[in-house]
Design an enzyme around this catalytic site. Sequence first.
Site, PDB file in Angstrom:
ATOM      1  N   PRO A   2       0.788  -1.221   0.000  1.00 50.38           N
ATOM      2  CA  PRO A   2       0.000   0.000   0.000  1.00 50.38           C
ATOM      3  C   PRO A   2       0.820   1.270   0.000  1.00 50.38           C
ATOM      4  O   PRO A   2       1.857   1.358   0.651  1.00 50.38           O
ATOM      5  CB  PRO A   2      -0.719  -0.093   1.337  1.00 50.38           C
ATOM      6  N   GLU A   3       0.326   2.283  -0.675  1.00 50.95           N
ATOM      7  CA  GLU A   3       0.808   3.631  -0.441  1.00 50.95           C
ATOM      8  C   GLU A   3      -0.212   4.270   0.502  1.00 50.95           C
ATOM      9  O   GLU A   3      -1.211   3.644   0.873  1.00 50.95           O
ATOM     10  CB  GLU A   3       0.972   4.376  -1.762  1.00 50.95           C
ATOM     11  N   ARG A 255      15.297   0.988  -4.826  1.00 47.17           N
ATOM     12  CA  ARG A 255      13.947   0.820  -5.386  1.00 47.17           C
ATOM     13  C   ARG A 255      13.974   1.236  -6.840  1.00 47.17           C
ATOM     14  O   ARG A 255      14.724   2.125  -7.221  1.00 47.17           O
ATOM     15  CB  ARG A 255      12.938   1.691  -4.628  1.00 47.17           C
TER      16      ARG A 255
END
Length: 272
Positions: A2-3, A255
């Site tokens: 989730p963000e 990332r």
Amino acid sequence: MPEGHVIHRIARKFQATFRNAPLAVSSPQGRFHREAALLDGAHLERAEAFGKHLFLVFDDSAIVHIHLGLIGSLRFAPLAEPRGQVRLRVSNGKEAADLRGPQRCRLIDAQERERVIDTLGPDPLRDDDPAAALAAAGRSRRAIGSLLMDQSLFAGVGSIYRTESLFRRGINPRQPGNQLSVDERRGLWDDLVENMRRGLETGRIDTVRPEHTPEAMGREPRVDEHGGEVYVYRRAGMPCLVCGERVREGAIDGRKAFWCPRCQPMRGRTPR
DNA sequence: GTAGCATGGTAAG
DNA sequence: TTACCCTGCTACG
């Protein structure tokens, strides 16, 4: 996975479903058993999200602090036998919320809740004042793509929103923060607010402007695996939706980052 | 069926 | 920098 907008949606759902009713609290997996037993039968006062952190407030001395991390999930479903490793289950007897694989799930008090919130920067979904964080970003030599993911600067922003706001504002993820103008930094914040508010309401991450949608560009409609339509996130090697240039991929802080070299050129400009 | 990766963050090395 | 958490999905066979 989730963000911040997902956590805010979960908080809303908790309030709508469980607020002010006696709740069954358990830990089918067992790793939160002792704490769950203390909460069993209690009433939920409120649920709140700060960035990617979720707080289930039963009372000042009994707050469940949850962080899903990368692989955690929290799902609502009609009450049934728990399947798999359910760390925490909250139920009103009809519906259950099951927490699996969280990075963090612990019982804390109001003081510890404050300490956690104090580590977080402004949240685009909370009407916070971003001035201090934007100023700090403007003094930093770190890449803006790294700064946007720093939760002490911008709480709730994740890899997709970071990537997409940089594209929409024409800023290369590797550009140092101190090479961005005041307007560029403010523009990034405004764009995060716009995108994340939309995500909060729809439950999807859509960032493509109407004039660039597949329909407007005469292409086949497409829905990404994360449930929306985006410009560059995970589109490495594919043509940019705006200019057709090949989308690039690289790593920032371990990332993956994505950008269009034509729409988001690196440049050497002095601040202010 | 199963290997590999991911919208994240912490702690060990 | 790397391992881990140990879910959930996709790609591949």
